[in-house]
Design a protein around this motif. Structure first.
Motif, mmCIF file in Angstrom:
data_model
loop_
_atom_site.group_PDB
_atom_site.id
_atom_site.type_symbol
_atom_site.label_atom_id
_atom_site.label_comp_id
_atom_site.label_asym_id
_atom_site.label_seq_id
_atom_site.Cartn_x
_atom_site.Cartn_y
_atom_site.Cartn_z
ATOM 1 N N GLU A 99 -27.124 -52.646 39.667
ATOM 2 C CA GLU A 99 -28.535 -52.319 39.507
ATOM 3 C C GLU A 99 -28.605 -51.260 38.421
ATOM 4 O O GLU A 99 -28.145 -50.130 38.618
ATOM 5 N N ALA A 100 -29.167 -51.625 37.277
ATOM 6 C CA ALA A 100 -29.065 -50.769 36.095
ATOM 7 C C ALA A 100 -30.438 -50.522 35.489
ATOM 8 O O ALA A 100 -31.162 -51.466 35.168
ATOM 9 N N GLY A 101 -30.788 -49.264 35.353
ATOM 10 C CA GLY A 101 -32.059 -48.888 34.766
ATOM 11 C C GLY A 101 -33.065 -48.519 35.823
ATOM 12 O O GLY A 101 -33.366 -47.345 36.036
ATOM 13 N N PHE A 102 -33.563 -49.556 36.528
ATOM 14 C CA PHE A 102 -34.587 -49.321 37.535
ATOM 15 C C PHE A 102 -34.415 -50.270 38.713
ATOM 16 O O PHE A 102 -34.064 -51.436 38.525
ATOM 17 N N ALA A 103 -34.629 -49.736 39.909
ATOM 18 C CA ALA A 103 -34.710 -50.568 41.107
ATOM 19 C C ALA A 103 -36.143 -51.065 41.207
ATOM 20 O O ALA A 103 -37.085 -50.268 41.223
ATOM 21 N N ARG A 104 -36.311 -52.374 41.268
ATOM 22 C CA ARG A 104 -37.641 -52.980 41.237
ATOM 23 C C ARG A 104 -38.074 -53.419 42.638
ATOM 24 O O ARG A 104 -37.289 -53.962 43.395
ATOM 25 N N GLY A 105 -39.322 -53.190 42.943
ATOM 26 C CA GLY A 105 -39.883 -53.690 44.189
ATOM 27 C C GLY A 105 -39.299 -53.063 45.438
ATOM 28 O O GLY A 105 -39.100 -53.753 46.441
ATOM 29 N N ILE A 106 -39.026 -51.765 45.395
ATOM 30 C CA ILE A 106 -38.572 -51.070 46.605
ATOM 31 C C ILE A 106 -39.710 -51.127 47.622
ATOM 32 O O ILE A 106 -40.859 -50.784 47.312
ATOM 33 N N THR A 107 -39.398 -51.565 48.830
ATOM 34 C CA THR A 107 -40.422 -51.780 49.844
ATOM 35 C C THR A 107 -40.113 -50.975 51.090
ATOM 36 O O THR A 107 -38.997 -51.056 51.633
ATOM 37 N N ALA A 108 -41.079 -50.199 51.551
ATOM 38 C CA ALA A 108 -40.896 -49.416 52.766
ATOM 39 C C ALA A 108 -40.806 -50.340 53.975
ATOM 40 O O ALA A 108 -41.544 -51.324 54.086
#
Length: 279
Positions: free
Chosen positions: A128-137
């Motif tokens: 996972e490089a740069g940004f983690a996308r769609g992190i969901t609680a």
């Protein structure tokens, strides 16, 4: 906030790794952490210790004198049985025993998970490089104070090739993504409580750009970039956005919003942890 919090930032980079990062962005990971924390507190005294360099580890009573402890990120691989991973887990075990609240990003979360009885493993997909996308609680995370201020779904700076495999007893998953089932967690063990995230709320956008440059060979090998020119072009865009967060055109091209470009929102979890210390 209180006039003076007494805080400890724990490094898990080896001396060589720390020096390589200083050459890249001017600071080792634990130094970046301290700089970000200082920007969020009116006044704090911050000590540094390493959990991997063989130096003396404070006893739990000594660790209990701190108001809070931060575990910085690093390239340490907690799924591997190495002298560094064993040392880091022992240190975190003593932190739990001390009862001092702790927080960690990326490797910091993994160190705490292993210390409390969990496991880590390599990612099954590319890093996972740069940004983690769609992190969901998760349901537990939606009302948890760590994620106060975050929307139900958000993106965050990230850079990692391993993840938590199994949570320890006393662990609660607070957020996830499709490829990283544990993006945020609370871990209770012994006398202590640990809040952690797999991503990096302490990093600036420029530091993410530098991380991509440092790991260019890995990104190309995993077919995440065609060549070094593609990585440099992307990193240069990030540098421009770091220098001018109002560049909506760049944010649109990269596909991020103010959860990353706004420093206050980007550091949300650190602010939540500092609020815990001030109760």
């Amino acid at each position: 906030m209180p006039v003076s919090l007494h805080l400890l930032v724990v490094a898990s980079e080896t001396p060589d790794q720390a020096e390589a990062r200083r050459r890249s962005v001017g600071a080792a990971s634990h130094e970046t952490y301290a700089s970000t924390v200082r920007s969020l507190t009116d006044d704090a005294s911050i000590d540094f210790l390493s959990c991997v360099d063989g130096s003396r580890t404070p006893s739990p009573p000594e660790l209990s004198r701190y108001d809070g402890i931060f575990f910085a990120g690093s390239p340490i691989q907690m799924h591997e049985d190495t002298e560094e991973s064993r040392s880091a887990a022992r240190f975190a075990t003593d932190v739990f025993e001390s009862g001092t609240p702790a927080f960690g990003s990326c490797a910091g979360l993994q160190i705490a998970a292993v210390a409390a009885g969990g496991t880590c493993k390599p990612r099954e997909t590319t890093m996972e490089a740069g940004f983690a996308r769609g992190i969901t609680a998760t349901e537990a995370g939606r009302d948890h104070p760590l994620l106060r201020g975050r929307p139900v779904v958000w993106d965050a700076p990230a850079m990692h090739s391993s993840i938590i495999g199994t949570m320890p007893a006393g662990g609660v998953v607070l957020a996830r993504t499709k490829s990283t089932p544990i993006q945020a967690a609370e871990i209770r063990s012994r006398n202590g409580i640990f809040w952690g995230v797999q991503y990096h709320p302490e990093l600036t956008i420029a530091e993410i750009a530098a991380s991509l440059r440092r790991q260019a060979d890995d990104l190309i090998a995993q077919d995440m970039a065609r060549d070094s020119t593609a990585i440099e072009d992307y990193a240069a865009l990030l540098d421009e956005l770091h220098n001018d967060a109002a560049r909506r055109d760049i944010a649109w091209r990269i596909g991020i919003d103010d959860e990353i470009t706004d420093a206050k929102k980007r550091t949300s979890e650190l602010r939540s942890f500092l609020s815990l210390l001030n109760r």
